[in-house]
Design a protein around this motif. Sequence first.
Motif, PDB file in Angstrom:
ATOM      1  N   PRO A  44       0.831  -1.215   0.000  1.00 12.04           N
ATOM      2  CA  PRO A  44       0.000   0.000   0.000  1.00 12.04           C
ATOM      3  C   PRO A  44       0.863   1.261   0.000  1.00 12.04           C
ATOM      4  O   PRO A  44       1.811   1.378   0.776  1.00 12.04           O
ATOM      5  N   VAL A  45       0.541   2.196  -0.875  1.00 16.25           N
ATOM      6  CA  VAL A  45       1.287   3.445  -0.989  1.00 16.25           C
ATOM      7  C   VAL A  45       0.315   4.577  -1.244  1.00 16.25           C
ATOM      8  O   VAL A  45      -0.845   4.368  -1.633  1.00 16.25           O
ATOM      9  N   GLU A  46       0.799   5.795  -1.043  1.00 18.21           N
ATOM     10  CA  GLU A  46       0.063   6.970  -1.487  1.00 18.21           C
ATOM     11  C   GLU A  46       1.048   7.933  -2.128  1.00 18.21           C
ATOM     12  O   GLU A  46       2.209   8.022  -1.718  1.00 18.21           O
ATOM     13  N   PRO A  47       0.622   8.652  -3.170  1.00 16.68           N
ATOM     14  CA  PRO A  47       1.544   9.523  -3.910  1.00 16.68           C
ATOM     15  C   PRO A  47       2.033  10.689  -3.054  1.00 16.68           C
ATOM     16  O   PRO A  47       1.311  11.227  -2.211  1.00 16.68           O
ATOM     17  N   THR A  48       3.290  11.076  -3.302  1.00 13.22           N
ATOM     18  CA  THR A  48       3.838  12.290  -2.709  1.00 13.22           C
ATOM     19  C   THR A  48       4.065  13.350  -3.775  1.00 13.22           C
ATOM     20  O   THR A  48       4.547  14.429  -3.468  1.00 13.22           O
ATOM     21  N   ARG A  49       3.747  13.028  -5.006  1.00 10.58           N
ATOM     22  CA  ARG A  49       3.800  13.977  -6.104  1.00 10.58           C
ATOM     23  C   ARG A  49       2.694  13.625  -7.083  1.00 10.58           C
ATOM     24  O   ARG A  49       2.079  12.551  -7.009  1.00 10.58           O
TER      25      ARG A  49
END
Length: 657
Positions: A475-480
């Motif tokens: 699981p990830v979420e964008p930082t850009r």
Amino acid sequence: RRAHVDAAAINAGGIITTYPTELPFHRRNPKLGDTDLFGYLAKGCRDMGLVLTARIDHHATYEETALAHPEWLARNPDGSVRRHPQHPELYLTCPMGDYNEVFMTDVMREIVARYGVDGFNHNRWAPPAICYCDHCRRSFGAAAGLDLPAREDPRDERWVRYVQWRERRIWELWDLWDSTVRGINPAAGILPAMPLHGNHLQLGEFRRRAHTLHLDYQGRLGIDPPWMAGKKGKELRAILGGKPAVITFGVSGDEAHRWKDSVQAGPELRIWVSEAVAHGLGTKLTKFGGVVHDPRWIEPMLAQYRWQHRHERYLRNTASLARIGLVFSQQTARFHPSGQLDEAGKGFYQALLEARLPTEMVHEDFLEADELARFDVLVLPDVAALSLHQCERLRAFVARGGGLVATQETSLYDEIGARRDDFALGELFGVRATGPVAGPVRNGYARLEHATGHPLLAGFPRETTRIVHGAYRQPVEPTRTFPVKPLTLIPAYSDLPMEELYARQPFTDIPEACLTEHPGGGRVCYFPWSIDRTFWNVLREDLGRLMANAVRWAARHPPPVTVNGPGLIDLAVWRQAESLAVHLVNLNNPMAMRGAYREFLTLGPYEVRLALGPADRPRRVHLLTAGVEPVHRVEEGQLVVTVPSLTLHEIVAVDLA
């Protein structure tokens, strides 16, 4: 003589000796009487001008030694001695204590002084099992202040400290043996056998010590693909740098049932050796026992060695021209909680091989700028454990314009397996981790966003909008912001009953290929899921195409060689002192469901396009196996050659003006 071999390695001592030893407890073979079998064979080798090394075995001894020196024996956690699993008459020895430091050092000293051998081949010199003898308990306790670990467990601090202590001790013994041998014969050295799985020793340390190493990979296990000989050989070359690497293969194979007096079929032997030779390895044939019960291996191996001798000039490689580097990580294999991460590396390797993209292996210890300068792109297949220094080297590679393709947990752990709060390479990936890996997941999909027109989707029909997703996802979420999202997530949904088989969320904005172009021209593709591991397990063509497309996009430059033609072939492209050579190995197998080779299927024709350097002017082009000069031309900086047919192993040899 008939095979034109350059060297011989002959069994000399350790468990049992084949010469008249003067050392106590160096058991003399009772069948030999007063004869000097090793000396007789050594003289024959010297008369033929062969390099001669002595094989010695470290791992076991007989009862008289066990009674006289119980401190030399390996022990279980309860203090009981360990018997040999195949030969209970023997006792296993401790690799860390005086058996290796004193007795085996004396064995080497006696052999090199008496026969002047050029080196020693060490068998089972550093077995990975934890020994609980008094020496190991005392020495580890003094070094680490801890008791020995109960088992191999990456989550146990004692295991991590044990691995580090064990390595220091092994290098101490290496230095002792090497200095002892060189003190008598300065041109000699030690040649420890390198096993297939080297996770218990940090292999990067070998580059500083070894002048050459032999990969002990005597044959395929089960349905291992034949290209494993080439892949593991590349790993060994990556460790050694420019030093020569050799594969040790056996005429009997290496199956779990250990039929060591048996013979493999000629095609099975030759496909294994051809893969090794194509990828830059020397070849060392192993025959157990001095009796030929079945001569069917002899003619195929004579043919193989004569072929190598005839074309030796084009096998003395000075540089691989492959521009893709596939990183392999011992840190991850040793210290990550999961034991299946090698599947990711094998999956990515298979995808690049199918795509005919020449690839070299890169060891995590050698990520410095001068090592990486020859690569356009690096691939990190779930390389979870990376140090901060290694991550800084990777960031510098991208800053210089290099491409990077990474998957799942890459850089989420430090070099000894401690999980970080976030990716150390998160700024390159453009995401941050938000939780533990999810999976295994059933019935998940990825959506192909053809409207983006991105090269990641090259080769997919526009009508195809959905392909399989991986069994695991980080699981990830964008930082850009990702301006282009050619691949998005379709969350998993029920696969039973049939009436419920439909996507609850057929469209999302969640990128499953995080694509970033960095200042300086470096391109990064991060897949937050097990695309490589899943491909290895199920071989879905779509996943392999995605991985190959990601590498092509990140590399920005075309590969040094392209080949058009039928079937599954492996490629290698090399430079020699005055020539170029493109190897083609035919991996197509007539055995429909299993891996064994019974015969070879001739395929073709193939069009080979080799990129020429500014100073490369072809003087002669010839096919070494076919023995002909093929149709060829030069156009737009490429040499275009037609190979009419391919049966096993062909080399397109280009002599340069």
